[in-house]
Scaffold this motif. Structure first.
Motif, PDB file in Angstrom:
ATOM      1  N   ALA A  35       0.835  -1.209   0.000  1.00  0.00           N
ATOM      2  CA  ALA A  35       0.000   0.000   0.000  1.00  0.00           C
ATOM      3  C   ALA A  35       0.867   1.255   0.000  1.00  0.00           C
ATOM      4  O   ALA A  35       0.527   2.254  -0.637  1.00  0.00           O
ATOM      5  N   GLU A  36       2.011   1.201   0.693  1.00  0.00           N
ATOM      6  CA  GLU A  36       2.883   2.374   0.781  1.00  0.00           C
ATOM      7  C   GLU A  36       3.435   2.784  -0.578  1.00  0.00           C
ATOM      8  O   GLU A  36       3.814   3.946  -0.772  1.00  0.00           O
ATOM      9  N   ILE A  65       1.716   2.701  -3.395  1.00  0.00           N
ATOM     10  CA  ILE A  65       0.676   3.235  -4.282  1.00  0.00           C
ATOM     11  C   ILE A  65       0.884   4.738  -4.534  1.00  0.00           C
ATOM     12  O   ILE A  65       0.888   5.176  -5.690  1.00  0.00           O
ATOM     13  N   THR A 123      -4.208  -0.343  -6.474  1.00  0.00           N
ATOM     14  CA  THR A 123      -4.887  -0.784  -5.248  1.00  0.00           C
ATOM     15  C   THR A 123      -5.424  -2.194  -5.427  1.00  0.00           C
ATOM     16  O   THR A 123      -5.349  -3.031  -4.525  1.00  0.00           O
ATOM     17  N   VAL A 127      -2.613  -4.664  -4.913  1.00  0.00           N
ATOM     18  CA  VAL A 127      -2.228  -4.820  -3.505  1.00  0.00           C
ATOM     19  C   VAL A 127      -3.296  -5.602  -2.729  1.00  0.00           C
ATOM     20  O   VAL A 127      -2.979  -6.470  -1.911  1.00  0.00           O
ATOM     21  N   GLN A 128      -4.557  -5.321  -3.021  1.00  0.00           N
ATOM     22  CA  GLN A 128      -5.624  -5.953  -2.239  1.00  0.00           C
ATOM     23  C   GLN A 128      -5.943  -7.371  -2.690  1.00  0.00           C
ATOM     24  O   GLN A 128      -6.360  -8.197  -1.878  1.00  0.00           O
TER      25      GLN A 128
END
Lengths: 122, 136
Positions: free
Chosen positions: B16-17, B19, B52, B55-56
């Motif tokens: 997430a960092e 993104i 996103t 990552v998710q």
């Protein structure tokens, strides 16, 4: 790099909390946003102010919708502020998703606060 | 992609960092090719949603034979900007406990001229987005 601040303030009478997002927010800040929204939910009314936000994505919208739904379910006031300072991306995603017509949204914080303190708007 | 235009290629860990890091890199790329204002804003939102998603979803239950990564390739050729966001995991695999609203792909579709989601061999998914430039 721009600041990515999340601030939480309580009104003088303690009845309402204001969560302000400044800078850019996405999945990388979502945990902190959710924490602030949970803390604000301890007040009888809350306002989320996106006027200082340059960017939000659907992850942030998800947190806002969950917060709004929780407020409605527990009979608390909840309002959103998107003032003139909000970034184009903030307005864009609210329009694209139609949430600008679903969430109780105001241009001024005072107006939003008054509405939230009047009680839930579904 | 190789349209003979200006390219940007980045590979970062799928966290997430990273993104905002990818978004800022694309922002700089857009500045360099003079894509600004609402056009740039739309591209950055679409890129963020695609990253996103990686990552998710793409590396959920990842077993670790390779580091989870996001690959981003941008290519500007004539009046079309193409941006591919790739993972080496399992892309848009559905999950019943998704933490999001499921808005990512509809938002991407609304912001792009075209979007294609295609599998990569031996594993992975590419989200290929194109944006029309100079339409003002």
């Amino acid at each position: 790099m721009e600041s990515r601040a999340i601030s939480l303030a309580r009104t003088g009478d303690g009845r309402a909390c204001i969560v302000s997002l400044n800078g850019e927010h996405d999945l990388s800040t979502i945990a902190d946003i959710q924490q602030s929204l949970r803390e604000a939910a301890t007040a009888s009314a809350m306002v989320v102010d996106l006027t200082g936000a340059d960017f939000i994505d659907s992850a942030v919208l998800g947190a806002l919708i969950a917060s709004h739904r929780d407020a409605v379910d527990s009979d608390r006031g909840w309002s959103l502020v998107v003032g003139n300072g909000a970034g184009a991306a903030v307005r864009r995603i609210l329009e694209l998703t139609g949430l600008n017509a679903v969430l109780p949204m105001y241009a001024e914080q005072e107006e939003a606060l008054a509405a939230a303190e009047d009680g839930p708007i579904t | 992609m190789n349209g003979g235009g200006v390219d940007l290629e980045l590979t970062v860990a799928a966290t997430a960092e990273n993104i905002p890091l990818l978004r800022h890199a694309v922002s700089g790329f857009l500045d360099g090719i003079e894509v600004t204002g609402d056009d740039a804003s739309d591209v950055l939102l679409a890129v963020t949603e695609a990253c996103t998603n990686v990552v998710q979803h793409a590396y959920r239950d990842h077993q670790g034979e390779s580091e989870p990564r996001i690959e981003l390739i941008a290519d500007r050729s004539e009046e079309v900007l193409s941006i591919a966001v790739r993972d080496l995991g399992h892309g848009f695999a559905p999950r019943v406990d998704s933490p999001g609203l499921g808005l990512g792909l509809p938002v991407i579709a609304a912001l792009t001229r075209t979007v294609e989601i295609r599998p990569l061999s031996p594993s992975g998914t590419e989200v290929l987005m194109t944006f029309a430039l100079g339409q003002d």
